[in-house]
Design an enzyme around this catalytic site. Structure first.
Site, mmCIF file in Angstrom:
data_model
loop_
_atom_site.group_PDB
_atom_site.id
_atom_site.type_symbol
_atom_site.label_atom_id
_atom_site.label_comp_id
_atom_site.label_asym_id
_atom_site.label_seq_id
_atom_site.Cartn_x
_atom_site.Cartn_y
_atom_site.Cartn_z
ATOM 1 N N GLU A 1 -9.842 -9.393 12.541
ATOM 2 C CA GLU A 1 -9.362 -8.459 11.525
ATOM 3 C C GLU A 1 -10.561 -7.791 10.861
ATOM 4 O OE1 GLU A 1 -5.995 -7.579 10.890
ATOM 5 O OE2 GLU A 1 -6.252 -8.480 12.851
ATOM 6 N N ARG B 1 0.810 -1.218 0.000
ATOM 7 C CA ARG B 1 0.000 0.000 0.000
ATOM 8 C C ARG B 1 0.848 1.275 0.000
ATOM 9 N NH1 ARG B 1 -3.581 -2.261 4.929
ATOM 10 N NH2 ARG B 1 -1.695 -3.515 5.159
ATOM 11 N N ASN C 1 0.506 2.028 6.945
ATOM 12 C CA ASN C 1 0.319 1.132 5.808
ATOM 13 C C ASN C 1 0.395 1.870 4.477
ATOM 14 O OD1 ASN C 1 -0.069 -1.050 7.522
ATOM 15 N ND2 ASN C 1 -2.258 -0.636 7.700
ATOM 16 N N THR D 1 1.175 -12.415 9.782
ATOM 17 C CA THR D 1 1.939 -12.035 10.975
ATOM 18 C C THR D 1 2.195 -13.235 11.900
ATOM 19 O OG1 THR D 1 -0.180 -11.300 11.906
ATOM 20 C CG2 THR D 1 1.268 -9.596 11.028
ATOM 21 N N ASN E 1 41.548 37.357 6.960
ATOM 22 C CA ASN E 1 40.399 38.042 6.359
ATOM 23 C C ASN E 1 40.365 37.724 4.870
ATOM 24 O OD1 ASN E 1 38.287 40.354 6.840
ATOM 25 N ND2 ASN E 1 39.266 40.693 4.862
ATOM 26 N N ARG F 1 29.266 23.194 3.043
ATOM 27 C CA ARG F 1 29.170 21.832 2.493
ATOM 28 C C ARG F 1 30.058 20.873 3.281
ATOM 29 N NH1 ARG F 1 30.770 22.835 -3.398
ATOM 30 N NH2 ARG F 1 30.690 20.558 -3.431
ATOM 31 N N LYS G 1 8.721 -1.097 3.229
ATOM 32 C CA LYS G 1 7.914 -0.264 4.119
ATOM 33 C C LYS G 1 8.635 0.146 5.400
ATOM 34 C CE LYS G 1 4.121 -1.793 6.366
ATOM 35 N NZ LYS G 1 2.686 -2.057 6.558
HETATM 36 C C1 UD1 Z 1 -1.912 -5.852 11.866
HETATM 37 C C2 UD1 Z 1 -2.835 -6.663 12.757
HETATM 38 C C3 UD1 Z 1 -4.046 -5.817 13.123
HETATM 39 C C4 UD1 Z 1 -3.588 -4.554 13.812
HETATM 40 C C5 UD1 Z 1 -2.545 -3.794 12.976
HETATM 41 C C6 UD1 Z 1 -1.932 -2.694 13.800
HETATM 42 C C7 UD1 Z 1 -2.623 -9.012 12.090
HETATM 43 C C8 UD1 Z 1 -3.238 -10.139 11.355
HETATM 44 N N1 UD1 Z 1 -3.266 -7.859 12.066
HETATM 45 O O1 UD1 Z 1 -2.631 -5.557 10.679
HETATM 46 O O2 UD1 Z 1 -4.902 -6.534 13.983
HETATM 47 O O3 UD1 Z 1 -4.688 -3.712 14.098
HETATM 48 O O4 UD1 Z 1 -1.482 -4.673 12.573
HETATM 49 O O5 UD1 Z 1 -1.097 -1.873 13.025
HETATM 50 O O6 UD1 Z 1 -1.599 -9.206 12.718
HETATM 51 N N2 UD1 Z 1 4.595 -8.775 8.430
HETATM 52 C C9 UD1 Z 1 5.560 -9.741 8.288
HETATM 53 N N3 UD1 Z 1 5.247 -10.874 7.611
HETATM 54 C C10 UD1 Z 1 4.028 -11.122 7.100
HETATM 55 C C11 UD1 Z 1 3.029 -10.137 7.254
HETATM 56 C C12 UD1 Z 1 3.349 -8.973 7.938
HETATM 57 O O7 UD1 Z 1 6.687 -9.572 8.754
HETATM 58 O O8 UD1 Z 1 3.855 -12.194 6.512
HETATM 59 C C13 UD1 Z 1 4.925 -7.546 9.170
HETATM 60 C C14 UD1 Z 1 4.821 -6.302 8.303
HETATM 61 O O9 UD1 Z 1 6.078 -5.983 7.724
HETATM 62 C C15 UD1 Z 1 4.365 -5.243 9.294
HETATM 63 C C16 UD1 Z 1 3.661 -6.023 10.375
HETATM 64 O O10 UD1 Z 1 4.011 -7.382 10.213
HETATM 65 O O11 UD1 Z 1 5.474 -4.564 9.868
HETATM 66 C C17 UD1 Z 1 2.141 -5.868 10.307
HETATM 67 O O12 UD1 Z 1 1.694 -6.326 9.042
HETATM 68 P P1 UD1 Z 1 0.581 -5.554 8.236
HETATM 69 O O13 UD1 Z 1 0.347 -6.281 6.975
HETATM 70 O O14 UD1 Z 1 0.891 -4.132 8.172
HETATM 71 O O15 UD1 Z 1 -0.674 -5.805 9.195
HETATM 72 P P2 UD1 Z 1 -1.978 -4.938 9.344
HETATM 73 O O16 UD1 Z 1 -2.893 -5.255 8.227
HETATM 74 O O17 UD1 Z 1 -1.637 -3.537 9.555
HETATM 75 CA CA CA Z 2 0.227 -2.388 9.511
#
Ligand code: UD1
Ligand code: CA
Length: 466
Positions: free
Chosen positions: A154, A15, A227, A78, A376, A332, A22
Site C-alpha cells: 500500500e 473521502r 475515493n 479489505t 386540436n 411530465r 460511497k
Molecule cells: C484498495 C487496495 C489498493 C488498490 C485500490 C484500488 C487494499 C488494502 N488496498 O485501496 O491496493 O490500489 O484499492 O482501487 O485492499 N471496503 C470494505 N471494508 C473495509 C474496507 C474497504 O468493504 O473494511 C471496501 C470499500 O467499500 C471499497 C473497497 O473495499 O469499495 C476498497 O476500499 P478502499 O478503502 O477504497 O481501498 P483503497 O485505499 O482504495
Molecule cells: Ca478505493
C-alpha cells in the site's frame, strides 16, 4: 472451473465527504456498485456475494436479489471484508474474483481475460494491474528479479523505491477460493493504517510457494478507483465517453459527444441523431430515426421511431412514432402521446393521454386529461384541473376542436367532434358535435376609442402642469 465473486462495498467512503454511502454514488446515473455487479454478472459467476457494512440496507435494497450479502460490522480493512464471505463461500471450490465496489469502470471483457489467464496459469492469485503515470493512492505491485509478482504494498507502507513503482493494483483479483480463505487467516494489521489488507494475501501465497500472476490492462481508465469527488468526476467522464461510443457504434449519430450525456441503461435505435447539449437518463428507450435535441433533457421515457424532441424537458413520458415535441415543451410524468401527435412551444403535459394525430401547438397546459384522436387544442387553452385540494379529469372526444384561450374547468367532458369557441370558460359537459360558447357577447361603442384617448391625454397633461 466454478466461478464465484465477492464485491467489497462496506466502506463509508470518508473521502467523499457525503451523506450518501460511497458505492451508491452514481456514475452516469447508476450507482458504482451497480456497474460492478453488472460486470460480474456478465461473466457467469455462480454465486456473487456483496460485503455490506456502511449503508448496508441501502446497498441491499438497491441491488436486491441479484446477489447474496454478508455484513461486515466494523470496517477493519479489505482483507477483513473478504473474510466475512467465508461463511457463505468458504466450502466452495473454484475461482473467486474479488472486485471493489468503487471501481465502476471494470469491464466484463477484462474480468473474462483475468479469469482466462488465472486458469491457464494455474495460479493461486492473479492481480489485475495497470501502469499509471501518477499512481497516487494505489497499492504498488512489487515484482522480483524474474519479474514475477511478489507482493503488493500500500502507498502508505511504501519505501521510496516502492513508491516509485508505476504498476498499481486495481483492486480486482482472481483467487483460488480455498487458498484465499486459508491465507486470509494469516493476514495481520501490522501496517500504517492498522487494517487487515487483502493485498497481503498475495505476499503470503508467494511465500508459501504458490504462483502469483498479473494481468495488466491496457486501458488505465478502467482501473480508476473512486475515493473522492475528483475521481468521481473522472470516472463519470470516462464512462460517459464509453457509453456514447457504444451508441455511435450501434448506429446512433451523436453530433457532439462531449456535450451529450447518456445514462448507462439508456437504449437508442439506429439512425437516431442526437444534437448537442442533450441529457438522456434513467430507463429511457428511444426508437430509430428520431431527432433528439439540441438542448433536451429526457429521463425515464419511451419514445418510438421517428420522434422529434427539440429544446424540451421530458420525464416519465411516452411518445408514439412520428410525434414531434417542442421547442420548449415540458412533458411530465404520465404524459402519453400517440402517433403523429404535435406538442409545440411552451406546452406542458402532465398525467394526460393524447391519442394519435392530436395537436397542442402552443402555450397550453393539459393535465389529468384523456384526449382522443385528431383533437386540436388551441393556443393558450388549458385544463383547470386543480381546486387547491383535488385533481379532476378532463375528457375530450375524437376530432373535437378547442379554440384559443379556453379554460376547461374539470371535471368536464367535451364530446366527439364538439367545437369550443375561443375564450370560453367551460364548466359544463359539451355533447358530441355541439358548439359551446361561454363568453360575454361583444358590444362595439362607435367612436368611443377616440373619446377615451382624448380623456387620457388630458389627464397626463394636467399632471405634467401641476
Ligand atoms: C484498495 C487496495 C489498493 C488498490 C485500490 C484500488 C487494499 C488494502 N488496498 O485501496 O491496493 O490500489 O484499492 O482501487 O485492499 N471496503 C470494505 N471494508 C473495509 C474496507 C474497504 O468493504 O473494511 C471496501 C470499500 O467499500 C471499497 C473497497 O473495499 O469499495 C476498497 O476500499 P478502499 O478503502 O477504497 O481501498 P483503497 O485505499 O482504495
Ligand atoms: Ca478505493
Amino acid at each position: 472451473m466454478k466461478r464465484l465473486a465477492i464485491v467489497l462495498a462496506a466502506g463509508q467512503g470518508k473521502r467523499m465527504k457525503s451523506k450518501l454511502y460511497k458505492v451508491l454514488h452514481p456514475v452516469c446515473g447508476k450507482p458504482m456498485v451497480g456497474h460492478v455487479l453488472d460486470a460480474v454478472n456478465k461473466v457467469n459467476c455462480e454465486r456473487s456475494v456483496v460485503v455490506v457494512g456502511h449503508g448496508a440496507e441501502a446497498v441491499r435494497s438497491y441491488l436486491g436479489t441479484t446477489a447474496e450479502y454478508v455484513l461486515q460490522e466494523q470496517q477493519l480493512g479489505t482483507g477483513h471484508a473478504v473474510k466475512q464471505a467465508k461463511a457463505l463461500l468458504g466450502g466452495e471450490e473454484g475461482t473467486t474474483v474479488v472486485v471493489c465496489g468503487d471501481t465502476p469502470l471494470v469491464t466484463p471483457e477484462t474480468l473474462e481475460a483475468l479469469f482466462a489467464l488465472h486458469e491457464e496459469q494455474g495460479a493461486a492469485v492473479t492481480v489485475l494491474t495497470a501502469s499509471m503515470d501518477n499512481p497516487q493512492g494505489y497499492g504498488r505491485v512489487i515484482r522480483g528479479a524474474d519479474s514475477a509478482v511478489q507482493r503488493i504494498v500500500e502507498q502508505k507502507d511504501c519505501s521510496p523505491e516502492e513508491d516509485a513503482v508505476k504498476e498499481i493494483n486495481t483492486g480486482t483479483y482472481c483467487f483460488d477460493n480455498a487458498k484465499l480463505f486459508a491465507a486470509l487467516e494469516k493476514v495481520t494489521n501490522q501496517n500504517a493504517q492498522q487494517e487487515y489488507y487483502l493485498t497481503d494475501v498475495v505476499g503470503i501465497l508467494v511465500a508459501e510457494g504458490e504462483k502469483a500472476c498479473a494481468h495488466m490492462t491496457k486501458d488505465t481508465e478502467e482501473s480508476i478507483g473512486v475515493n473522492d469527488r475528483v475521481a468521481l468526476s473522472e470516472a463519470e467522464s470516462f464512462m460517459r465517453r464509453r457509453i456514447v461510443k457504444k451508441h455511435m457504434l450501434g448506429g446512433v449519430t451523436i453530433i457532439d459527444p462531449s456535450s451529450t450525456y447518456i445514462g448507462a441503461d439508456v437504449e437508442i435505435g439506429a439512425d437516431t441523431v442526437i444534437y448537442p447539449g442533450t441529457t438522456i437518463s434513467g430507463k429511457t428507450v428511444i426508437g430509430e430515426e428520431c431527432i433528439i435535441g439540441p438542448h433536451s433533457e429526457i429521463e425515464d421515457c419511451i419514445l418510438r421511431d421517428k420522434v422529434t424532441v427539440k429544446h424540451s424537458v421530458l420525464c416519465q413520458a411516452e411518445a408514439g412514432s412520428e410525434t414531434t415535441i417542442g421547442p420548449f415543451a415540458y412533458l411530465r410524468p404520465g404524459a402519453k402521446l400517440g402517433e403523429h401527435v404535435k406538442i409545440g412551444d411552451f406546452v406542458e403535459i402532465k398525467n394526460a393521454t393524447l391519442d394519435d394525430g392530436s395537436k397542442v401547438s402552443h402555450l397550453s397546459y393539459v393535465g389529468d386529461a384523456l384526449v382522443g384522436k385528431n383533437v386540436n387544442i388551441g393556443c393558450g387553452a388549458i385544463t383547470v384541473n386543480y381546486d387547491g385540494y383535488n385533481k379532476s379529469i378532463t375528457e375530450i372526444g375524437d376530432d373535437a376542436f378547442v379554440g384559443s384561450n379556453v379554460n376547461l374547468v374539470a371535471p368536464v367532458k367535451i364530446g366527439r367532434g364538439a367545437y369550443v369557441v375561443a375564450g370560453s370558460t367551460i364548466t359544463h359537459n359539451v355533447p358530441d358535435s355541439d358548439l359551446a360558447i361561454a363568453r360575454q357577447r361583444q358590444e362595439n361603442k362607435p367612436g368611443y376609442a377616440d373619446k377615451i384617448r382624448a380623456r387620457a391625454k388630458a389627464k397626463k397633461e394636467r399632471e405634467q402642469q401641476s
